[in-house]
Scaffold this motif. Structure first.
Motif, mmCIF file in Angstrom:
data_model
loop_
_atom_site.group_PDB
_atom_site.id
_atom_site.type_symbol
_atom_site.label_atom_id
_atom_site.label_comp_id
_atom_site.label_asym_id
_atom_site.label_seq_id
_atom_site.Cartn_x
_atom_site.Cartn_y
_atom_site.Cartn_z
ATOM 1 N N GLY A 7 0.861 -4.111 -10.323
ATOM 2 C CA GLY A 7 1.669 -3.052 -9.738
ATOM 3 C C GLY A 7 1.761 -3.109 -8.223
ATOM 4 O O GLY A 7 2.255 -2.177 -7.603
ATOM 5 N N ASP A 8 1.299 -4.193 -7.618
ATOM 6 C CA ASP A 8 1.355 -4.351 -6.159
ATOM 7 C C ASP A 8 2.146 -5.612 -5.833
ATOM 8 O O ASP A 8 1.633 -6.564 -5.240
ATOM 9 C CB ASP A 8 -0.055 -4.428 -5.581
ATOM 10 C CG ASP A 8 -0.054 -4.474 -4.047
ATOM 11 O OD1 ASP A 8 0.959 -4.060 -3.455
ATOM 12 O OD2 ASP A 8 -1.051 -4.939 -3.465
ATOM 13 N N LEU A 9 3.406 -5.630 -6.242
ATOM 14 C CA LEU A 9 4.224 -6.822 -6.053
ATOM 15 C C LEU A 9 4.455 -7.112 -4.576
ATOM 16 O O LEU A 9 4.398 -8.276 -4.150
ATOM 17 C CB LEU A 9 5.565 -6.644 -6.777
ATOM 18 C CG LEU A 9 6.544 -7.818 -6.674
ATOM 19 C CD1 LEU A 9 5.910 -9.093 -7.209
ATOM 20 C CD2 LEU A 9 7.837 -7.499 -7.413
ATOM 21 N N ALA A 10 4.704 -6.064 -3.791
ATOM 22 C CA ALA A 10 4.953 -6.275 -2.363
ATOM 23 C C ALA A 10 3.736 -6.884 -1.669
ATOM 24 O O ALA A 10 3.863 -7.819 -0.868
ATOM 25 C CB ALA A 10 5.336 -4.959 -1.704
ATOM 26 N N GLY A 11 2.550 -6.380 -1.989
ATOM 27 C CA GLY A 11 1.341 -6.902 -1.373
ATOM 28 C C GLY A 11 1.068 -8.343 -1.758
ATOM 29 O O GLY A 11 0.721 -9.176 -0.905
ATOM 30 N N MET A 12 1.255 -8.676 -3.025
ATOM 31 C CA MET A 12 1.012 -10.047 -3.470
ATOM 32 C C MET A 12 2.096 -10.988 -2.958
ATOM 33 O O MET A 12 1.838 -12.173 -2.719
ATOM 34 C CB MET A 12 0.944 -10.093 -4.991
ATOM 35 C CG MET A 12 -0.216 -9.286 -5.576
ATOM 36 S SD MET A 12 -1.833 -9.741 -4.868
ATOM 37 C CE MET A 12 -2.074 -11.358 -5.589
ATOM 38 N N ALA A 13 3.320 -10.462 -2.782
ATOM 39 C CA ALA A 13 4.375 -11.294 -2.196
ATOM 40 C C ALA A 13 4.031 -11.639 -0.751
ATOM 41 O O ALA A 13 4.271 -12.764 -0.292
ATOM 42 C CB ALA A 13 5.714 -10.569 -2.271
ATOM 43 N N ALA A 14 3.453 -10.683 -0.025
ATOM 44 C CA ALA A 14 3.026 -10.957 1.344
ATOM 45 C C ALA A 14 1.916 -12.011 1.366
ATOM 46 O O ALA A 14 1.908 -12.902 2.223
ATOM 47 C CB ALA A 14 2.556 -9.670 2.012
ATOM 48 N N ARG A 15 0.984 -11.908 0.422
ATOM 49 C CA ARG A 15 -0.073 -12.918 0.329
ATOM 50 C C ARG A 15 0.504 -14.276 -0.034
ATOM 51 O O ARG A 15 0.046 -15.315 0.455
ATOM 52 C CB ARG A 15 -1.118 -12.486 -0.698
ATOM 53 C CG ARG A 15 -1.924 -11.259 -0.296
ATOM 54 C CD ARG A 15 -3.075 -10.997 -1.251
ATOM 55 N NE ARG A 15 -3.994 -12.136 -1.302
ATOM 56 C CZ ARG A 15 -5.090 -12.172 -2.067
ATOM 57 N NH1 ARG A 15 -5.391 -11.112 -2.824
ATOM 58 N NH2 ARG A 15 -5.877 -13.212 -2.055
ATOM 59 N N ALA A 16 1.528 -14.279 -0.890
ATOM 60 C CA ALA A 16 2.176 -15.539 -1.252
ATOM 61 C C ALA A 16 2.848 -16.164 -0.039
ATOM 62 O O ALA A 16 2.822 -17.394 0.137
ATOM 63 C CB ALA A 16 3.195 -15.298 -2.364
ATOM 64 N N ALA A 17 3.453 -15.315 0.814
ATOM 65 C CA ALA A 17 4.081 -15.835 2.027
ATOM 66 C C ALA A 17 3.039 -16.469 2.947
ATOM 67 O O ALA A 17 3.269 -17.550 3.513
ATOM 68 C CB ALA A 17 4.819 -14.710 2.749
ATOM 69 N N ASP A 18 1.887 -15.814 3.109
ATOM 70 C CA ASP A 18 0.819 -16.381 3.945
ATOM 71 C C ASP A 18 0.322 -17.701 3.354
ATOM 72 O O ASP A 18 0.056 -18.659 4.101
ATOM 73 C CB ASP A 18 -0.338 -15.392 4.050
ATOM 74 C CG ASP A 18 0.041 -14.141 4.839
ATOM 75 O OD1 ASP A 18 1.000 -14.209 5.625
ATOM 76 O OD2 ASP A 18 -0.621 -13.092 4.647
ATOM 77 N N ALA A 19 0.197 -17.744 2.034
ATOM 78 C CA ALA A 19 -0.268 -18.967 1.384
ATOM 79 C C ALA A 19 0.734 -20.100 1.578
ATOM 80 O O ALA A 19 0.355 -21.251 1.836
ATOM 81 C CB ALA A 19 -0.503 -18.716 -0.107
ATOM 82 N N CYS A 20 2.024 -19.783 1.483
ATOM 83 C CA CYS A 20 3.057 -20.803 1.675
ATOM 84 C C CYS A 20 3.091 -21.272 3.128
ATOM 85 O O CYS A 20 3.312 -22.464 3.395
ATOM 86 C CB CYS A 20 4.418 -20.267 1.250
ATOM 87 S SG CYS A 20 4.616 -20.049 -0.537
ATOM 88 N N ASP A 21 2.894 -20.350 4.068
ATOM 89 C CA ASP A 21 2.829 -20.730 5.476
ATOM 90 C C ASP A 21 1.689 -21.722 5.712
ATOM 91 O O ASP A 21 1.856 -22.745 6.394
ATOM 92 C CB ASP A 21 2.625 -19.500 6.358
ATOM 93 C CG ASP A 21 3.890 -18.679 6.498
ATOM 94 O OD1 ASP A 21 4.970 -19.217 6.202
ATOM 95 O OD2 ASP A 21 3.793 -17.495 6.889
ATOM 96 N N ALA A 22 0.515 -21.392 5.158
ATOM 97 C CA ALA A 22 -0.642 -22.268 5.329
ATOM 98 C C ALA A 22 -0.393 -23.628 4.676
ATOM 99 O O ALA A 22 -0.757 -24.673 5.227
ATOM 100 C CB ALA A 22 -1.887 -21.605 4.728
ATOM 101 N N GLU A 23 0.241 -23.618 3.500
ATOM 102 C CA GLU A 23 0.532 -24.880 2.816
ATOM 103 C C GLU A 23 1.538 -25.711 3.601
ATOM 104 O O GLU A 23 1.413 -26.942 3.680
ATOM 105 C CB GLU A 23 1.069 -24.598 1.412
ATOM 106 C CG GLU A 23 1.321 -25.864 0.596
ATOM 107 C CD GLU A 23 1.810 -25.570 -0.807
ATOM 108 O OE1 GLU A 23 2.195 -26.524 -1.509
ATOM 109 O OE2 GLU A 23 1.817 -24.380 -1.202
ATOM 110 N N ALA A 24 2.544 -25.043 4.202
ATOM 111 C CA ALA A 24 3.532 -25.769 5.003
ATOM 112 C C ALA A 24 2.874 -26.439 6.206
ATOM 113 O O ALA A 24 3.153 -27.608 6.513
ATOM 114 C CB ALA A 24 4.636 -24.818 5.456
#
Length: 256
Positions: free
Chosen positions: A197-214
């Motif tokens: 139920g915290d899609l926005a929060g996990m999407a933000a974490r996904a963005a940080d993870a993708c930034d780190a992976e990039a």
């Protein structure tokens, strides 16, 4: 609050772009210097040496003849090669002016080694980061997906995200609709966000993870590209030196 979220998101995007550009400065300079060095050798060094060899007569080894032939082509027909290069770039630009051709090009680019994975990761970071900001600002799911899709420059990924919007509109889960479009980690985080139920929060974490992976992918690419370029330039210089030395030794052997 919404403006603050947008500002933070844009600052992270600018920071990532700055880091990517900084990481590519050295390989770019190295590549330019290597290219200039090779051109100078072919245009100035080899022709003068070939002239000296021609005055003495004698038979040149195969490696030296190949080097002289390459130098002759670059010296006499370099302008033709330059015109063909400019013409090819202009034709490519004209071909990419159409939407269908641009999408095909973007689709092929996703399969390129290093480049494809990096582009997909950067697009995913922009997409899920914008999605998180939109959802936290109270935007509906479909509108948030449309806003996030607008920041993705790759036309093939954008088309896949548009299809995902249709599937979500039909009742599919976000993570299922985007399956195969985003990196696996981002998809798992979105799935966890929907389940918790915290899609926005996990999407933000996904963005940080993708930034780190990039950033990690860029570092890996630079680590791989630098020795390849150094070895390539060293190989060219070594071939030139070997060809010239073989010619000198051959002429000395012919002297009575």
């Amino acid at each position: 609050a919404s403006l603050s979220l947008i500002a933070d998101h844009l600052e992270r995007r600018d920071l990532l772009r700055s880091k990517l550009r900084s990481a590519l400065i050295y390989p770019t300079i190295l590549g330019a210097a290597s290219t200039v060095g090779i051109v100078v050798i072919l245009l100035l060094v080899v022709p003068r040496f070939a002239g000296l060899i021609a005055e003495t007569g004698g038979t040149l080894p195969a490696s030296t003849r190949a080097l002289v032939a390459i130098s002759s082509v670059v010296t006499h027909y370099g302008w033709v090669l330059l015109i063909l290069l400019v013409l090819g770039a202009a034709l490519l630009q004209r071909w990419l002016a159409t939407a269908s051709a641009r999408q095909k090009y973007h689709e092929r680019r996703l399969s390129w080694p290093l480049v494809g994975a990096l582009e997909r990761t950067r697009a995913a970071a922009s997409y899920v980061g914008t999605l998180a900001v939109a959802l936290r600002s109270g935007v509906s799911m479909l509108d948030a997906m449309a806003l996030a899709r607008a920041v993705v420059s790759n036309q093939q990924l954008s088309a896949q995200m548009l299809e995902a919007e249709s599937r979500v509109r039909g009742g599919a889960r976000l993570s299922d609709a985007l399956a195969g479009t985003l990196p696996p980690l981002a998809e798992r985080l979105l799935d966890a966000g929907e389940s918790s139920g915290d899609l926005a929060g996990m999407a933000a974490r996904a963005a940080d993870a993708c930034d780190a992976e990039a950033q990690q992918r860029v570092a890996q690419a630079v680590t791989l590209i630098e020795p390849v370029m150094i070895l390539g330039f060293g190989g060219v210089v070594g071939f030139v030196a070997l060809a010239l030395l073989q010619a000198i030794y051959g002429l000395n052997a012919q002297v009575p």
